[in-house]
Design an enzyme around this catalytic site. Structure first.
Site, PDB file in Angstrom:
ATOM      1  N   THR A 151      26.968  47.015  28.546  1.00 15.78           N
ATOM      2  CA  THR A 151      25.530  47.083  28.330  1.00 15.78           C
ATOM      3  C   THR A 151      25.201  46.533  26.946  1.00 15.78           C
ATOM      4  O   THR A 151      26.004  46.643  26.011  1.00 15.78           O
ATOM      5  CB  THR A 151      25.086  48.553  28.424  1.00 15.78           C
ATOM      6  N   ALA A 152      24.003  45.948  26.823  1.00 13.20           N
ATOM      7  CA  ALA A 152      23.595  45.285  25.578  1.00 13.20           C
ATOM      8  C   ALA A 152      23.715  46.207  24.376  1.00 13.20           C
ATOM      9  O   ALA A 152      23.930  45.762  23.256  1.00 13.20           O
ATOM     10  CB  ALA A 152      22.160  44.782  25.714  1.00 13.20           C
ATOM     11  N   TYR A 153      23.612  47.479  24.628  1.00 17.21           N
ATOM     12  CA  TYR A 153      23.673  48.462  23.541  1.00 17.21           C
ATOM     13  C   TYR A 153      25.014  48.401  22.805  1.00 17.21           C
ATOM     14  O   TYR A 153      25.119  48.704  21.629  1.00 17.21           O
ATOM     15  CB  TYR A 153      23.457  49.863  24.118  1.00 17.21           C
ATOM     16  N   TYR A 154      26.061  48.035  23.535  1.00 15.62           N
ATOM     17  CA  TYR A 154      27.403  48.047  22.939  1.00 15.62           C
ATOM     18  C   TYR A 154      27.887  46.662  22.532  1.00 15.62           C
ATOM     19  O   TYR A 154      29.058  46.469  22.260  1.00 15.62           O
ATOM     20  CB  TYR A 154      28.398  48.657  23.922  1.00 15.62           C
ATOM     21  N   LEU A 155      27.001  45.678  22.543  1.00 16.90           N
ATOM     22  CA  LEU A 155      27.421  44.307  22.247  1.00 16.90           C
ATOM     23  C   LEU A 155      26.747  43.812  20.968  1.00 16.90           C
ATOM     24  O   LEU A 155      25.636  44.207  20.651  1.00 16.90           O
ATOM     25  CB  LEU A 155      27.044  43.382  23.415  1.00 16.90           C
TER      26      LEU A 155
END
EC number: 5.6.2.2
Length: 539
Positions: A151-155
């Site tokens: 998920t974008a949150y972790y990238l």
DNA sequence: CCTACTGCTAC
DNA sequence: CGAAGTAGCAGTAGG
DNA sequence: GGATGACGAT
DNA sequence: CGGGGATCGTCATCC
């Protein structure tokens, strides 16, 4: 009639022509694109189709099909714009997506923006050949063709170093920045030094035409441009250009087949080795095919596979079992065991055919045109390249003119400053107010710099105390000397010399970085569900 | 006065 | 369009 | 030889 | 953290 043109599957050609006419109409005049007639309480459907709907189809294509100038779709261009203007260091993808949305007036969900950003930073074989954004985190892999990203949150992303070598700061003044909702947003197109549409390829489905371009090695593209730039005669050299698709990190072969009656086709081969009479190892699969897909293909060849079709039995051997011994996602190793008769069968068919490692694809493209953004078809990569070349070259003349202008203004600045310092030292000019200073400068014949404040002398008036010091004189003289030399060099340089220099620098940067993405092990994020899925190999 | 539980927020 | 979990905190009921 | 699904931005 | 639907055009692949 119009209804059919807009929607009928078999009226594609009419649709193309109709859209061209509509886009010309809409761009040339300020035609109202709203079909509402205030004197009526209904909307005629053909008015609607002519106005809003044709507009929609055009916008749709703008979103889905890249520009031939920079190879970017609108949203990707927004991302690049935001990244080049405001991305300092690493940033979480969901945050950055928010930034892009705000900065560039993106009118859709930010989750879609996140997807675009992730796509631009992917590096697995078959994705980007040169990723403009540098990824940190799990951005997806060959296992599931990139769908296995976190998920974008972790990238996290940052601007890739090489990006500034492709999109030069020197060209910034030549770009036409667009305005949306009163805000300056991304340009109509960027001016990369190589046709990026070929490097990273694209697939996009617009209305009236889609675009399907495979990747090409950036080095191949650079060398093709060199051929045009360095050859004795550009016009003659363009026929000798030949390009074929290529994927960074791909170990198999890519061949262009000419035998086909319908356009040029391309064949991609994976790698298979016969280890013994009963063992075959697969070391590479064609890009576009995922590891998961290939795994299930192998499973379908096992004796206990249910509903295996007759045609499959004809085409492929039956295998006893297989193991997945991949070192990492760039070094694949499927170890397959099969009995001798099936091995014979595979040998006879050819290992690559027998193990489904051959992929054919056509090489045909559709783009956006330059001035008026119209859908334009190209027959092959070579035509794309030469057209890009013709469009791009004039911008080097424009760049040269801009740079010379900037340099000559700088020269005036230095000359003026030297005169001013000397005059002050001799007491010819004393401290006085702005108006009087400007009058004095004009009287003494100083050259004004266009747009440098109202007077053209702000560069002198705004000198700081330190800069006003007579001790600066030697520095200024040296600076003038250096600038003078650079100006002479620039004046002597041909347009194509500037381009060649850009390409040489890019090529060098590419050589430095080229190895890195393949060596990089896949980074895992603890919160990624993708990493869990990937730990399970084999049957 | 301490414990066990609830409701709430931020992730 | 939908779902689940966690920690940490304050407040409260009950013993 | 005709149906089908995958691609990607919305 | 997860799932579903649709358009648009092309083309490889499936039966």
């Amino acid at each position: 009639m119009t209804l059919e043109i807009c929607f009928a599957k078999d009226k594609l050609n009419a649709r193309k022509i109709w859209m061209l006419r509509a886009s010309n109409l809409q761009l040339q005049s300020d035609t109202e694109i709203v079909a509402v007639d205030p004197t009526e309480n209904f909307i005629r459907y053909y008015h609607f189709l002519e106005k809003e709907f044709s507009r929609f189809l055009i916008e749709d294509s703008l979103c889905s099909v890249p520009s031939m100038m920079d190879g970017l779709k609108t949203t990707q261009r927004k991302v690049l714009f935001a990244a080049m203007e405001g991305l300092k260091g690493k940033k979480r993808v969901d945050e950055f997506a928010g930034d892009v949305v705000n900065k560039t007036v993106y009118k859709h969900g930010s989750s879609h923006m996140e997807g675009t950003i992730i796509g631009m930073a992917q590096t697995f074989v078959g994705s980007n050949n040169v990723n403009l954004l540098h990824p940190t985190g799990q951005f997806g892999s060959r296992y599931e063709g990139g769908k296995d990203h976190s998920t974008a949150y972790y990238l996290y992303v940052e601007l890739n170093d090489i990006t500034k070598f492709i999109f030069r700061d020197d060209d910034k003044d030549l770009l036409e920045f667009l305005e949306e909702d009163g805000k300056l947003v991304q340009p109509k197109w960027y001016l990369p030094v190589v046709p990026m549409s070929l490097v990273n390829g694209t697939t996009g489905i617009g209305s009236g035409g889609g675009s399907n371009i495979p990747n090409h090695h950036m080095n191949d593209v650079i060398n093709a441009l060199f051929k045009l730039l360095r050859g004795p005669a550009i016009a003659e050299d363009r026929n000798s250009i030949s390009l074929k698709p290529g994927y960074r990190g791909f170990k198999g072969r890519v061949e262009k087949s000419t035998d086909n009656e319908r356009g040029i086709k391309c064949t991609i081969y994976g790698c298979a080795t016969e280890i013994s009479d009963t063992v075959v190892e697969i070391n590479e699969i064609p890009p576009g095919k995922t590891i998961v897909e290939y795994r299930s293909f192998l499973q379908s060849l096992m004796p206990d596979a249910c509903n295996r079709s007759e045609s499959s039995k004809m085409k492929y051997p039956t295998i006893e079992c297989f193991q997945e011994l991949h070192e990492d996602e760039n070094n694949l190793r499927f170890k397959i065991s099969l009995d001798k008769s099936n091995m014979m069968f595979a040998r006879k068919r050819g290992l690559l055919e027998a193990f489904n490692l051959v992929r054919k694809m056509s090489v045909e493209t559709l783009y956006l045109l330059d001035e008026i953004q119209e859908l334009r078809q190209f027959d092959n990569a070579e035509e794309t390249l030469t057209t890009f070349f013709d469009m791009r070259l004039p911008y080097y003349a424009a760049r040269k003119a801009k740079l010379l202008e900037r340099m000559s203004n700088d020269m005036i600045r230095i000359d003026n400053t030297i005169l001013y310092l000397e005059a002050m030292d001799k007491g010819e000019i004393k401290q006085m107010n702005r108006k009087k200073l400007v009058a004095k400068f004009t009287e003494k014949g100083y050259k004004a710099i266009p747009n440098d404040g109202d007077s053209g002398f702000d560069h002198l008036i705004n000198l700081s105390c330190d800069e006003r010091d007579i001790e600066c004189l030697p520095n200024l003289v040296a600076e003038r000397e250096g600038l003078h030399q650079r100006m002479e060099e620039m004046q002597k340089a041909r347009d194509i010399d500037l381009w060649i220099k850009d390409l040489e620098e890019l090529q060098q940067k590419l050589a430095e970085e080229g190895v890195e993405p393949q060596k990089r092990k896949v980074e895992r994020t603890s919160a990624s569900s993708a990493s869990d899925k990937r730990t399970r190999f084999g049957p």
